[in-house]
Each structure stands twice: as structure tokens, then as C-alpha cells.
Design a protein around this motif. Structure first.
Motif, PDB file in Angstrom:
ATOM      1  N   VAL A 108      26.377  50.059  26.692  1.00  0.00           N
ATOM      2  CA  VAL A 108      26.549  48.636  26.966  1.00  0.00           C
ATOM      3  C   VAL A 108      25.232  48.087  27.492  1.00  0.00           C
ATOM      4  CG1 VAL A 108      27.751  46.950  28.415  1.00  0.00           C
ATOM      5  CG2 VAL A 108      29.022  48.841  27.388  1.00  0.00           C
ATOM      6  N   GLY A 109      24.627  48.800  28.438  1.00  0.00           N
ATOM      7  CA  GLY A 109      23.340  48.387  28.971  1.00  0.00           C
ATOM      8  C   GLY A 109      23.155  48.870  30.387  1.00  0.00           C
ATOM      9  N   GLY A 110      22.124  48.328  31.001  1.00  0.00           N
ATOM     10  CA  GLY A 110      21.798  48.680  32.368  1.00  0.00           C
ATOM     11  C   GLY A 110      22.332  47.666  33.355  1.00  0.00           C
ATOM     12  N   HIS A 111      21.767  47.679  34.534  1.00  0.00           N
ATOM     13  CA  HIS A 111      22.226  46.848  35.642  1.00  0.00           C
ATOM     14  C   HIS A 111      22.290  45.366  35.292  1.00  0.00           C
ATOM     15  CE1 HIS A 111      21.423  44.350  39.211  1.00  0.00           C
ATOM     16  NE2 HIS A 111      22.351  45.122  39.757  1.00  0.00           N
ATOM     17  N   ASP A 112      21.212  44.806  34.779  1.00  0.00           N
ATOM     18  CA  ASP A 112      21.166  43.366  34.542  1.00  0.00           C
ATOM     19  C   ASP A 112      22.210  42.920  33.518  1.00  0.00           C
ATOM     20  OD1 ASP A 112      19.113  43.313  36.365  1.00  0.00           O
ATOM     21  OD2 ASP A 112      17.526  42.968  34.894  1.00  0.00           O
ATOM     22  N   ILE A 113      22.311  43.652  32.424  1.00  0.00           N
ATOM     23  CA  ILE A 113      23.303  43.313  31.395  1.00  0.00           C
ATOM     24  C   ILE A 113      24.706  43.461  31.957  1.00  0.00           C
ATOM     25  CG2 ILE A 113      24.295  44.073  29.188  1.00  0.00           C
ATOM     26  CD1 ILE A 113      21.378  44.733  28.340  1.00  0.00           C
ATOM     27  N   MET A 114      24.930  44.540  32.678  1.00  0.00           N
ATOM     28  CA  MET A 114      26.238  44.786  33.268  1.00  0.00           C
ATOM     29  C   MET A 114      26.627  43.664  34.233  1.00  0.00           C
ATOM     30  SD  MET A 114      27.307  48.315  35.077  1.00  0.00           S
ATOM     31  CE  MET A 114      28.900  48.513  35.795  1.00  0.00           C
ATOM     32  N   MET A 115      25.692  43.240  35.072  1.00  0.00           N
ATOM     33  CA  MET A 115      25.981  42.179  36.047  1.00  0.00           C
ATOM     34  C   MET A 115      26.218  40.832  35.359  1.00  0.00           C
ATOM     35  SD  MET A 115      26.214  43.551  39.015  1.00  0.00           S
ATOM     36  CE  MET A 115      26.922  44.964  38.166  1.00  0.00           C
ATOM     37  N   GLU A 116      25.430  40.541  34.317  1.00  0.00           N
ATOM     38  CA  GLU A 116      25.649  39.308  33.550  1.00  0.00           C
ATOM     39  C   GLU A 116      27.039  39.304  32.923  1.00  0.00           C
ATOM     40  OE1 GLU A 116      22.511  38.648  30.692  1.00  0.00           O
ATOM     41  OE2 GLU A 116      20.971  38.815  32.248  1.00  0.00           O
ATOM     42  N   MET A 117      27.431  40.432  32.335  1.00  0.00           N
ATOM     43  CA  MET A 117      28.750  40.529  31.704  1.00  0.00           C
ATOM     44  C   MET A 117      29.863  40.441  32.749  1.00  0.00           C
ATOM     45  SD  MET A 117      28.100  43.409  28.763  1.00  0.00           S
ATOM     46  CE  MET A 117      29.747  43.243  28.052  1.00  0.00           C
ATOM     47  N   TYR A 118      29.647  41.036  33.902  1.00  0.00           N
ATOM     48  CA  TYR A 118      30.636  40.979  34.982  1.00  0.00           C
ATOM     49  C   TYR A 118      30.815  39.538  35.439  1.00  0.00           C
ATOM     50  CZ  TYR A 118      32.787  41.646  39.559  1.00  0.00           C
ATOM     51  OH  TYR A 118      33.615  41.574  40.656  1.00  0.00           O
ATOM     52  N   GLN A 119      29.715  38.838  35.684  1.00  0.00           N
ATOM     53  CA  GLN A 119      29.776  37.465  36.187  1.00  0.00           C
ATOM     54  C   GLN A 119      30.327  36.487  35.162  1.00  0.00           C
ATOM     55  OE1 GLN A 119      25.742  36.958  37.547  1.00  0.00           O
ATOM     56  NE2 GLN A 119      26.154  38.027  39.484  1.00  0.00           N
ATOM     57  N   SER A 120      30.087  36.735  33.879  1.00  0.00           N
ATOM     58  CA  SER A 120      30.588  35.834  32.832  1.00  0.00           C
ATOM     59  C   SER A 120      32.036  36.134  32.448  1.00  0.00           C
ATOM     60  CB  SER A 120      29.705  35.931  31.583  1.00  0.00           C
ATOM     61  OG  SER A 120      29.917  37.165  30.910  1.00  0.00           O
ATOM     62  N   GLY A 121      32.559  37.280  32.916  1.00  0.00           N
ATOM     63  CA  GLY A 121      33.926  37.659  32.570  1.00  0.00           C
ATOM     64  C   GLY A 121      34.033  38.492  31.302  1.00  0.00           C
ATOM     65  N   GLU A 122      32.894  38.841  30.692  1.00  0.00           N
ATOM     66  CA  GLU A 122      32.909  39.624  29.452  1.00  0.00           C
ATOM     67  C   GLU A 122      33.155  41.109  29.682  1.00  0.00           C
ATOM     68  OE1 GLU A 122      29.685  38.471  26.474  1.00  0.00           O
ATOM     69  OE2 GLU A 122      28.934  37.605  28.359  1.00  0.00           O
ATOM     70  N   LEU A 123      32.817  41.606  30.859  1.00  0.00           N
ATOM     71  CA  LEU A 123      32.905  43.039  31.107  1.00  0.00           C
ATOM     72  C   LEU A 123      34.352  43.505  31.232  1.00  0.00           C
ATOM     73  CD1 LEU A 123      31.247  45.619  31.487  1.00  0.00           C
ATOM     74  CD2 LEU A 123      31.166  45.130  33.930  1.00  0.00           C
ATOM     75  N   GLU A 124      35.161  42.745  31.923  1.00  0.00           N
ATOM     76  CA  GLU A 124      36.540  43.174  32.162  1.00  0.00           C
ATOM     77  C   GLU A 124      37.332  43.438  30.884  1.00  0.00           C
ATOM     78  OE1 GLU A 124      40.405  42.185  34.923  1.00  0.00           O
ATOM     79  OE2 GLU A 124      38.926  40.601  34.620  1.00  0.00           O
TER      80      GLU A 124
END
Length: 132
Positions: A108-124
Motif C-alpha cells: 500500500v505504501g509507507g507512513h505518508d501514504i498510509m496517513m493520507e489514506m487514514y485521514q481521507s477514509g480510504e484506508l478503513e
């Protein structure tokens, strides 16, 4: 028993790595194969610095915090515990930093991508789908 002086590189392994011999003469998987086995061992896998209960860098702590906040089960590996795995994970992912989040064997990616996806609601939804 003599050891075979010839090493035929495995073309499927980046860098042409070949299995290594253990002191007993048995062949052990190269670290890149171990990395591949790890990322495919669980639907959600995290290479990180430290353990989820004791992250050893802020980026890993953020990654664990996001995964824990979403309540998703995941498996992790402390890359500080094994330099061979640490380098092999970078090579396998073609990603130079940690943490690295893997879902269903895909980076999926590293920290920055993961945090962006978490904050946008895409990660869940990605993680929920993987866990089902």
C-alpha cells in the motif's frame, strides 16, 4: 560431504540471490523469499521499527495507531531485529523506508501514504475488505 561451489542465481529473485547454506550444510531461504512469505502470511502485514506494543520510531507509532484505531487485525515484523530482512524488504517492495503496509500481498505504501489514506477514509474500507 562436499559443498557445491556453483551457485545458480534464481532469476525470480531481484539481484539473482541464491539460497544460502546454514552451518549444517542445509539450504536456507534467502531473505527476499522470507519477506515474500511474510507479506503473504496475513491479509494485513506491517514492516515496522519495533513492535506494535513498543514502536521504535514516530512513523511506526503512527502506523500502529492508525491500524489499532481502525480495529483491524494485522501481523508485523520488527525490521530492526534482522538487517537481512530489513534490506530485503526494501528491495522486494522497491520502497526505501519503513513502515511499509502490505494488504493481501500488495504494498500500500509507507507512513505518508498510509496517513493520507487514514485521514481521507480510504484506508478503513481497504483493510476491512482484506480482513473479510
Amino acid at each position: 560431504m562436499t559443498s557445491n561451489p556453483f551457485r545458480i542465481a534464481n532469476p525470480a529473485v531481484p539481484g539473482g540471490a541464491s539460497p544460502t547454506e546454514t552451518p549444517g550444510g542445509e539450504t536456507a531461504d534467502p531473505p527476499i523469499n522470507r519477506v515474500q512469505d511474510m507479506v503473504s502470511s496475513a491479509p494485513v502485514f506491517l514492516f515496522m521499527k519495533g513492535m506494535p506494543s513498543a514502536p521504535r520510531c514516530g512513523f511506526s507509532a503512527n502506523a500502529v495507531g492508525a491500524l489499532d484505531a481502525l480495529g483491524v487485525s494485522y501481523t508485523s515484523f520488527d525490521i530492526l531485529s534482522d538487517e537481512g530482512i530489513r534490506q530485503a524488504a526494501k528491495d522486494y517492495a522497491q520502497w526505501p523506508t519503513f513502515p511499509q503496509l502490505w494488504v493481501n500481498g500488495e504494498l500500500v505504501g509507507g507512513h505518508d501514504i498510509m496517513m493520507e489514506m487514514y485521514q481521507s477514509g480510504e484506508l478503513e474500507p481497504l483493510l476491512r475488505e482484506a480482513a473479510s
